[in-house]
Design a protein around this motif. Structure first.
Motif, PDB file in Angstrom:
ATOM      1  N   THR A 255       0.830  -1.192   0.000  1.00  0.00           N
ATOM      2  CA  THR A 255       0.000   0.000   0.000  1.00  0.00           C
ATOM      3  C   THR A 255       0.871   1.250   0.000  1.00  0.00           C
ATOM      4  N   GLU A 256       0.224   2.386  -0.191  1.00  0.00           N
ATOM      5  CA  GLU A 256       0.964   3.653  -0.183  1.00  0.00           C
ATOM      6  C   GLU A 256       1.594   3.903   1.175  1.00  0.00           C
ATOM      7  N   ILE A 257       0.881   3.557   2.261  1.00  0.00           N
ATOM      8  CA  ILE A 257       1.435   3.737   3.607  1.00  0.00           C
ATOM      9  C   ILE A 257       2.669   2.869   3.782  1.00  0.00           C
ATOM     10  N   HIS A 258       2.588   1.620   3.305  1.00  0.00           N
ATOM     11  CA  HIS A 258       3.717   0.706   3.405  1.00  0.00           C
ATOM     12  C   HIS A 258       4.928   1.245   2.659  1.00  0.00           C
ATOM     13  N   ARG A 259       4.722   1.756   1.445  1.00  0.00           N
ATOM     14  CA  ARG A 259       5.820   2.311   0.656  1.00  0.00           C
ATOM     15  C   ARG A 259       6.402   3.545   1.317  1.00  0.00           C
ATOM     16  N   THR A 260       5.539   4.355   1.929  1.00  0.00           N
ATOM     17  CA  THR A 260       6.011   5.563   2.608  1.00  0.00           C
ATOM     18  C   THR A 260       6.886   5.208   3.808  1.00  0.00           C
ATOM     19  N   VAL A 261       6.444   4.215   4.579  1.00  0.00           N
ATOM     20  CA  VAL A 261       7.216   3.792   5.758  1.00  0.00           C
ATOM     21  C   VAL A 261       8.580   3.249   5.331  1.00  0.00           C
ATOM     22  N   LEU A 262       8.593   2.424   4.277  1.00  0.00           N
ATOM     23  CA  LEU A 262       9.865   1.904   3.771  1.00  0.00           C
ATOM     24  C   LEU A 262      10.786   3.035   3.328  1.00  0.00           C
ATOM     25  N   SER A 263      10.219   4.036   2.667  1.00  0.00           N
ATOM     26  CA  SER A 263      11.011   5.172   2.210  1.00  0.00           C
ATOM     27  C   SER A 263      11.598   5.946   3.383  1.00  0.00           C
ATOM     28  N   LEU A 264      10.801   6.134   4.433  1.00  0.00           N
ATOM     29  CA  LEU A 264      11.284   6.872   5.604  1.00  0.00           C
ATOM     30  C   LEU A 264      12.348   6.072   6.361  1.00  0.00           C
ATOM     31  N   ILE A 265      12.191   4.745   6.414  1.00  0.00           N
ATOM     32  CA  ILE A 265      13.232   3.908   7.015  1.00  0.00           C
ATOM     33  C   ILE A 265      14.525   4.029   6.221  1.00  0.00           C
ATOM     34  N   SER A 266      14.386   4.051   4.894  1.00  0.00           N
ATOM     35  CA  SER A 266      15.547   4.221   4.035  1.00  0.00           C
ATOM     36  C   SER A 266      16.214   5.581   4.270  1.00  0.00           C
ATOM     37  N   CYS A 267      15.411   6.629   4.476  1.00  0.00           N
ATOM     38  CA  CYS A 267      15.960   7.958   4.775  1.00  0.00           C
ATOM     39  C   CYS A 267      16.685   7.962   6.119  1.00  0.00           C
ATOM     40  N   PHE A 268      16.100   7.297   7.105  1.00  0.00           N
ATOM     41  CA  PHE A 268      16.754   7.172   8.415  1.00  0.00           C
ATOM     42  C   PHE A 268      18.113   6.489   8.253  1.00  0.00           C
ATOM     43  N   ALA A 269      18.146   5.417   7.447  1.00  0.00           N
ATOM     44  CA  ALA A 269      19.403   4.725   7.182  1.00  0.00           C
ATOM     45  C   ALA A 269      20.402   5.658   6.494  1.00  0.00           C
ATOM     46  N   GLY A 270      19.893   6.511   5.577  1.00  0.00           N
ATOM     47  CA  GLY A 270      20.771   7.479   4.932  1.00  0.00           C
ATOM     48  C   GLY A 270      21.400   8.436   5.927  1.00  0.00           C
ATOM     49  N   GLY A 271      20.611   8.896   6.914  1.00  0.00           N
ATOM     50  CA  GLY A 271      21.154   9.755   7.966  1.00  0.00           C
ATOM     51  C   GLY A 271      22.190   9.042   8.804  1.00  0.00           C
ATOM     52  N   VAL A 272      21.969   7.741   9.063  1.00  0.00           N
ATOM     53  CA  VAL A 272      22.933   6.934   9.816  1.00  0.00           C
ATOM     54  C   VAL A 272      24.264   6.857   9.066  1.00  0.00           C
ATOM     55  N   PHE A 273      24.189   6.591   7.761  1.00  0.00           N
ATOM     56  CA  PHE A 273      25.418   6.483   6.970  1.00  0.00           C
ATOM     57  C   PHE A 273      26.121   7.830   6.834  1.00  0.00           C
ATOM     58  N   LEU A 274      25.355   8.913   6.730  1.00  0.00           N
ATOM     59  CA  LEU A 274      25.953  10.246   6.649  1.00  0.00           C
ATOM     60  C   LEU A 274      26.723  10.551   7.929  1.00  0.00           C
ATOM     61  N   SER A 275      26.120  10.226   9.064  1.00  0.00           N
ATOM     62  CA  SER A 275      26.794  10.435  10.345  1.00  0.00           C
ATOM     63  C   SER A 275      28.020   9.545  10.476  1.00  0.00           C
ATOM     64  N   ALA A 276      27.892   8.278  10.061  1.00  0.00           N
ATOM     65  CA  ALA A 276      29.037   7.369  10.126  1.00  0.00           C
ATOM     66  C   ALA A 276      30.186   7.887   9.265  1.00  0.00           C
ATOM     67  N   CYS A 277      29.838   8.478   8.124  1.00  0.00           N
ATOM     68  CA  CYS A 277      30.854   9.008   7.218  1.00  0.00           C
ATOM     69  C   CYS A 277      31.575  10.205   7.821  1.00  0.00           C
ATOM     70  N   LEU A 278      30.802  11.202   8.296  1.00  0.00           N
ATOM     71  CA  LEU A 278      31.385  12.472   8.733  1.00  0.00           C
ATOM     72  C   LEU A 278      31.915  12.448  10.164  1.00  0.00           C
ATOM     73  N   LEU A 279      31.300  11.642  11.038  1.00  0.00           N
ATOM     74  CA  LEU A 279      31.651  11.683  12.455  1.00  0.00           C
ATOM     75  C   LEU A 279      32.426  10.470  12.940  1.00  0.00           C
ATOM     76  N   ASP A 280      32.550   9.449  12.094  1.00  0.00           N
ATOM     77  CA  ASP A 280      33.196   8.215  12.557  1.00  0.00           C
ATOM     78  C   ASP A 280      34.333   7.801  11.629  1.00  0.00           C
ATOM     79  N   ILE A 281      33.995   7.440  10.400  1.00  0.00           N
ATOM     80  CA  ILE A 281      34.987   6.849   9.505  1.00  0.00           C
ATOM     81  C   ILE A 281      36.093   7.839   9.132  1.00  0.00           C
ATOM     82  N   ILE A 282      35.709   9.041   8.678  1.00  0.00           N
ATOM     83  CA  ILE A 282      36.717  10.027   8.256  1.00  0.00           C
ATOM     84  C   ILE A 282      37.572  10.510   9.434  1.00  0.00           C
ATOM     85  N   PRO A 283      36.972  10.916  10.586  1.00  0.00           N
ATOM     86  CA  PRO A 283      37.826  11.336  11.705  1.00  0.00           C
ATOM     87  C   PRO A 283      38.754  10.231  12.206  1.00  0.00           C
TER      88      PRO A 283
END
Length: 306
Positions: free
Chosen positions: A38-66
């Motif tokens: 359903t549209e709700i299901h697709r929206t939730v998956l998309s938001l989970i994917s966005c949350f994962a994107g924020g996790v990777f962005l933080s891992a990149c800038l605050l963990d791996i590079i430093p």
């Protein structure tokens, strides 16, 4: 000394089990793999994917590079080397361009050697938009994809390669995290680092698994990726224990160079695949940005507390 070894072996088993557990949740639960719900299901998956994107962005800038810059600069200082050139940043850029060149070569071979049917997803959207469920199948969304948002469809066409590079860069970083545990000389420091890595890696492997199941990677390969990723930290612990016994002189320099290449790879994947993958689709832009910020904030808070 025997107790220290037992603590390290306990950390090894704990990291392996928890990583497998959190990694196999998206990989084995059908809800995460269903892109035609359903549209709700697709929206939730998309938001989970966005949350994962924020996790990777933080891992990149605050963990791996430093971590990489700190290790590389410390190694250069210990060897009393002053290159007069930003060598650590250059090594990281080499990792970035390595992935860029490899990906362009793969895509060039696919375009010249593939059939028209193999290239079809680059030219037209299917009934469900992007294949990930971000579109709604309307004429308006298809027009957007065929004009200003065609990049989102193009990403789907070769996301399996980028998923592999994401897996590879995270696996190398995970190996170095395990190596840090294996090289410690006190049991209290082993436990401190292990707890921090357990929390950090549980979120990372969950996010990695979400990205893998939403890409073109086959389910069997997703399981294989998660299994190999789970083994990397324990393998690093084992290597660290061996290095302490062998007393290798150039081990830290080799580790720093590999860590720099992995950091450059991760920069490429974060900014060329993970974030554009969601932000290039026009739906719910502000909500997606908020979930990216949420994922970033969670990891930043863990870094601050750890």
């Amino acid at each position: 000394m025997l107790y220290l070894l037992q603590v390290k072996l306990g950390a090894l088993v704990g990291l392996l089990c928890l990583t497998l557990f959190f990694g196999f949740i998206p990989a084995r639960v059908k809800w995460f793999r269903d892109t035609n719900g359903t549209e709700i299901h697709r929206t939730v998956l998309s938001l989970i994917s966005c949350f994962a994107g924020g996790v990777f962005l933080s891992a990149c800038l605050l963990d791996i590079i430093p971590d990489y810059l700190s290790d590389m600069n410390a190694e250069l200082e210990a060897r009393m080397v002053e290159p007069g050139f930003p060598l650590p940043e250059f090594i990281m850029a080499a990792g970035f361009f390595m992935v860029l060149i490899l990906e362009r070569m793969v895509m060039s071979c696919r375009h010249t050697g593939g059939s028209q049917a193999e290239r079809a997803p680059l030219l037209q959207a299917n009934e469900h938009g992007h294949g990930h469920g971000h579109g709604h199948g309307t004429a308006t969304s298809r027009d957007l994809e065929s004009s200003g948002h065609h990049i989102h469809v193009d990403l789907q066409a070769h996301s399996s390669f980028r998923s592999f590079m994401l897996f590879l860069s995270l696996s190398l970083h995970s190996l170095f995290e395990g190596l840090a545990i294996g090289l410690q000389r006190t049991d209290s420091k082993v436990l401190e680092i292990c707890i921090a890595i357990l929390v950090h890696k549980s979120i990372i492997v969950f996010s990695l698994s979400v990205k893998l199941v939403q890409s073109a990677v086959r389910p069997l390969w997703v399981v294989a990726y998660i299994g190999v990723f789970a083994v990397m930290s324990p393998l690093g612990i084992g290597i660290g224990i061996s290095v302490m016994e062998a007393q290798l002189a150039s081990g830290t320099l080799i580790q720093a160079v590999l860590e720099g290449l992995a950091a450059g790879t991760f920069v490429y994947i974060t900014f060329m695949e993970i974030l554009p993958h969601e932000l290039n689709s026009p739906e719910r832009q502000l909500l997606k940005v908020l979930f990216i910020l949420l994922g970033f904030s969670v990891m930043a808070a863990l870094s601050f507390l750890g």
